[in-house]
Design a protein around this motif. Structure first.
Motif, PDB file in Angstrom:
ATOM      1  N   ASP A 271     -66.539 -48.752 -23.830  1.00 47.22           N
ATOM      2  CA  ASP A 271     -67.853 -48.956 -24.427  1.00 47.22           C
ATOM      3  C   ASP A 271     -68.187 -47.842 -25.417  1.00 47.22           C
ATOM      4  O   ASP A 271     -67.466 -46.848 -25.543  1.00 47.22           O
ATOM      5  CB  ASP A 271     -68.931 -49.090 -23.346  1.00 47.22           C
ATOM      6  CG  ASP A 271     -69.155 -47.822 -22.540  1.00 47.22           C
ATOM      7  OD1 ASP A 271     -68.517 -46.796 -22.829  1.00 47.22           O
ATOM      8  OD2 ASP A 271     -69.988 -47.861 -21.626  1.00 47.22           O
ATOM      9  N   GLN A 272     -69.285 -48.028 -26.127  1.00 51.62           N
ATOM     10  CA  GLN A 272     -69.678 -47.083 -27.168  1.00 51.62           C
ATOM     11  C   GLN A 272     -69.938 -45.682 -26.600  1.00 51.62           C
ATOM     12  O   GLN A 272     -69.541 -44.685 -27.204  1.00 51.62           O
ATOM     13  CB  GLN A 272     -70.928 -47.589 -27.887  1.00 51.62           C
ATOM     14  CG  GLN A 272     -71.340 -46.703 -29.041  1.00 51.62           C
ATOM     15  CD  GLN A 272     -72.612 -47.172 -29.716  1.00 51.62           C
ATOM     16  OE1 GLN A 272     -73.411 -47.898 -29.120  1.00 51.62           O
ATOM     17  NE2 GLN A 272     -72.819 -46.745 -30.947  1.00 51.62           N
ATOM     18  N   GLN A 273     -70.570 -45.610 -25.457  1.00 50.69           N
ATOM     19  CA  GLN A 273     -70.850 -44.310 -24.849  1.00 50.69           C
ATOM     20  C   GLN A 273     -69.562 -43.554 -24.562  1.00 50.69           C
ATOM     21  O   GLN A 273     -69.436 -42.373 -24.887  1.00 50.69           O
ATOM     22  CB  GLN A 273     -71.661 -44.467 -23.557  1.00 50.69           C
ATOM     23  CG  GLN A 273     -73.073 -44.886 -23.783  1.00 50.69           C
ATOM     24  CD  GLN A 273     -73.841 -45.052 -22.483  1.00 50.69           C
ATOM     25  OE1 GLN A 273     -73.266 -45.128 -21.412  1.00 50.69           O
ATOM     26  NE2 GLN A 273     -75.153 -45.110 -22.582  1.00 50.69           N
ATOM     27  N   GLN A 274     -68.612 -44.221 -23.967  1.00 47.30           N
ATOM     28  CA  GLN A 274     -67.337 -43.583 -23.633  1.00 47.30           C
ATOM     29  C   GLN A 274     -66.614 -43.148 -24.895  1.00 47.30           C
ATOM     30  O   GLN A 274     -66.030 -42.060 -24.937  1.00 47.30           O
ATOM     31  CB  GLN A 274     -66.464 -44.532 -22.808  1.00 47.30           C
ATOM     32  CG  GLN A 274     -65.236 -43.880 -22.251  1.00 47.30           C
ATOM     33  CD  GLN A 274     -65.542 -42.762 -21.266  1.00 47.30           C
ATOM     34  OE1 GLN A 274     -66.578 -42.735 -20.621  1.00 47.30           O
ATOM     35  NE2 GLN A 274     -64.637 -41.817 -21.171  1.00 47.30           N
ATOM     36  N   ALA A 275     -66.660 -43.969 -25.937  1.00 47.49           N
ATOM     37  CA  ALA A 275     -66.005 -43.628 -27.199  1.00 47.49           C
ATOM     38  C   ALA A 275     -66.620 -42.370 -27.815  1.00 47.49           C
ATOM     39  O   ALA A 275     -65.888 -41.493 -28.291  1.00 47.49           O
ATOM     40  CB  ALA A 275     -66.106 -44.800 -28.171  1.00 47.49           C
ATOM     41  N   TYR A 276     -67.938 -42.277 -27.792  1.00 48.04           N
ATOM     42  CA  TYR A 276     -68.596 -41.079 -28.322  1.00 48.04           C
ATOM     43  C   TYR A 276     -68.228 -39.838 -27.510  1.00 48.04           C
ATOM     44  O   TYR A 276     -67.946 -38.786 -28.069  1.00 48.04           O
ATOM     45  CB  TYR A 276     -70.120 -41.247 -28.328  1.00 48.04           C
ATOM     46  CG  TYR A 276     -70.652 -41.781 -29.620  1.00 48.04           C
ATOM     47  CD1 TYR A 276     -70.938 -40.936 -30.688  1.00 48.04           C
ATOM     48  CD2 TYR A 276     -70.868 -43.142 -29.794  1.00 48.04           C
ATOM     49  CE1 TYR A 276     -71.417 -41.435 -31.881  1.00 48.04           C
ATOM     50  CE2 TYR A 276     -71.354 -43.645 -30.982  1.00 48.04           C
ATOM     51  CZ  TYR A 276     -71.629 -42.789 -32.022  1.00 48.04           C
ATOM     52  OH  TYR A 276     -72.101 -43.277 -33.205  1.00 48.04           O
ATOM     53  N   LYS A 277     -68.237 -39.968 -26.217  1.00 51.31           N
ATOM     54  CA  LYS A 277     -67.897 -38.836 -25.366  1.00 51.31           C
ATOM     55  C   LYS A 277     -66.486 -38.337 -25.661  1.00 51.31           C
ATOM     56  O   LYS A 277     -66.262 -37.133 -25.802  1.00 51.31           O
ATOM     57  CB  LYS A 277     -68.040 -39.220 -23.889  1.00 51.31           C
ATOM     58  CG  LYS A 277     -69.479 -39.447 -23.461  1.00 51.31           C
ATOM     59  CD  LYS A 277     -69.539 -40.018 -22.052  1.00 51.31           C
ATOM     60  CE  LYS A 277     -70.930 -40.491 -21.706  1.00 51.31           C
ATOM     61  NZ  LYS A 277     -70.994 -41.117 -20.384  1.00 51.31           N
TER      62      LYS A 277
ATOM     63  N   LEU B 149     -74.499 -35.581 -22.502  1.00 50.54           N
ATOM     64  CA  LEU B 149     -74.132 -36.960 -22.830  1.00 50.54           C
ATOM     65  C   LEU B 149     -73.386 -37.622 -21.675  1.00 50.54           C
ATOM     66  O   LEU B 149     -73.608 -38.794 -21.366  1.00 50.54           O
ATOM     67  CB  LEU B 149     -73.235 -36.988 -24.065  1.00 50.54           C
ATOM     68  CG  LEU B 149     -73.848 -37.229 -25.422  1.00 50.54           C
ATOM     69  CD1 LEU B 149     -72.780 -37.169 -26.498  1.00 50.54           C
ATOM     70  CD2 LEU B 149     -74.603 -38.521 -25.498  1.00 50.54           C
ATOM     71  N   LYS B 150     -72.491 -36.859 -21.053  1.00 50.60           N
ATOM     72  CA  LYS B 150     -71.687 -37.406 -19.963  1.00 50.60           C
ATOM     73  C   LYS B 150     -72.540 -37.913 -18.805  1.00 50.60           C
ATOM     74  O   LYS B 150     -72.182 -38.875 -18.141  1.00 50.60           O
ATOM     75  CB  LYS B 150     -70.723 -36.351 -19.427  1.00 50.60           C
ATOM     76  CG  LYS B 150     -69.577 -36.061 -20.340  1.00 50.60           C
ATOM     77  CD  LYS B 150     -68.707 -34.991 -19.694  1.00 50.60           C
ATOM     78  CE  LYS B 150     -67.545 -34.602 -20.553  1.00 50.60           C
ATOM     79  NZ  LYS B 150     -66.720 -33.555 -19.919  1.00 50.60           N
ATOM     80  N   SER B 151     -73.659 -37.240 -18.575  1.00 55.06           N
ATOM     81  CA  SER B 151     -74.470 -37.592 -17.415  1.00 55.06           C
ATOM     82  C   SER B 151     -75.673 -38.474 -17.749  1.00 55.06           C
ATOM     83  O   SER B 151     -76.453 -38.801 -16.871  1.00 55.06           O
ATOM     84  CB  SER B 151     -74.957 -36.311 -16.717  1.00 55.06           C
ATOM     85  OG  SER B 151     -75.797 -35.581 -17.598  1.00 55.06           O
TER      86      SER B 151
ATOM     87  N   ASP C 128     -81.146 -40.715 -26.803  1.00 46.11           N
ATOM     88  CA  ASP C 128     -81.774 -39.442 -27.172  1.00 46.11           C
ATOM     89  C   ASP C 128     -80.757 -38.311 -27.190  1.00 46.11           C
ATOM     90  O   ASP C 128     -80.748 -37.480 -28.099  1.00 46.11           O
ATOM     91  CB  ASP C 128     -82.915 -39.097 -26.200  1.00 46.11           C
ATOM     92  CG  ASP C 128     -84.079 -40.066 -26.311  1.00 46.11           C
ATOM     93  OD1 ASP C 128     -84.195 -40.757 -27.347  1.00 46.11           O
ATOM     94  OD2 ASP C 128     -84.864 -40.144 -25.348  1.00 46.11           O
ATOM     95  N   MET C 129     -79.893 -38.280 -26.185  1.00 49.25           N
ATOM     96  CA  MET C 129     -78.886 -37.220 -26.105  1.00 49.25           C
ATOM     97  C   MET C 129     -77.873 -37.351 -27.237  1.00 49.25           C
ATOM     98  O   MET C 129     -77.401 -36.359 -27.775  1.00 49.25           O
ATOM     99  CB  MET C 129     -78.167 -37.258 -24.760  1.00 49.25           C
ATOM    100  CG  MET C 129     -79.056 -36.965 -23.571  1.00 49.25           C
ATOM    101  SD  MET C 129     -80.044 -35.464 -23.717  1.00 49.25           S
ATOM    102  CE  MET C 129     -78.815 -34.260 -24.040  1.00 49.25           C
ATOM    103  N   LYS C 130     -77.569 -38.566 -27.618  1.00 50.40           N
ATOM    104  CA  LYS C 130     -76.635 -38.807 -28.720  1.00 50.40           C
ATOM    105  C   LYS C 130     -77.191 -38.203 -30.007  1.00 50.40           C
ATOM    106  O   LYS C 130     -76.459 -37.560 -30.770  1.00 50.40           O
ATOM    107  CB  LYS C 130     -76.386 -40.299 -28.883  1.00 50.40           C
ATOM    108  CG  LYS C 130     -75.442 -40.644 -30.007  1.00 50.40           C
ATOM    109  CD  LYS C 130     -75.260 -42.159 -30.083  1.00 50.40           C
ATOM    110  CE  LYS C 130     -74.608 -42.519 -31.382  1.00 50.40           C
ATOM    111  NZ  LYS C 130     -75.394 -43.355 -32.239  1.00 50.40           N
ATOM    112  N   ALA C 131     -78.481 -38.367 -30.236  1.00 50.31           N
ATOM    113  CA  ALA C 131     -79.105 -37.798 -31.434  1.00 50.31           C
ATOM    114  C   ALA C 131     -78.998 -36.274 -31.415  1.00 50.31           C
ATOM    115  O   ALA C 131     -78.689 -35.643 -32.439  1.00 50.31           O
ATOM    116  CB  ALA C 131     -80.565 -38.235 -31.526  1.00 50.31           C
TER     117      ALA C 131
END
Length: 95
Positions: free
Chosen positions: A2-8, A61-63, A71-74
């Protein structure tokens, strides 16, 4: 993935790359004159501080989940931008 995992994963990989570059610049600074070493150390301290800030953002971001993740991504993207600028500045000074 997913997008979150890719960003991390993207941020973690970039952190490792930046750490390797900081290590390389540190080795380069050791061969400089005494006056230059002082300037280089100041620059390296700034880079380490920015890298630590970026690491903290990645850990957050991980948590995070849902809206908190957005918000954390920003915040992570802002830290990313600041770190990128600091690295460019250091590269130009170490040349």
């Amino acid at each position: 993935m997913d997008q979150q995992q890719a960003y991390k994963q993207k941020y973690e990989a970039k952190l490792e790359e930046w750490q390797a570059e900081i290590d390389k610049l540190r080795a380069q600074a050791k061969g400089a004159s005494a006056d230059s070493q002082i300037d280089y150390e100041k620059q390296l301290d700034e880079l380490r501080q920015r890298r630590d800030e970026m690491q903290a953002q990645v850990e957050k971001l991980k948590s995070s989940q849902g809206e908190a993740w957005t918000d954390m991504k920003a915040g992570a993207e802002k830290a990313w931008s600041e770190m990128s600028s600091a690295m460019e500045k250091a590269r130009s000074r170490f040349k």
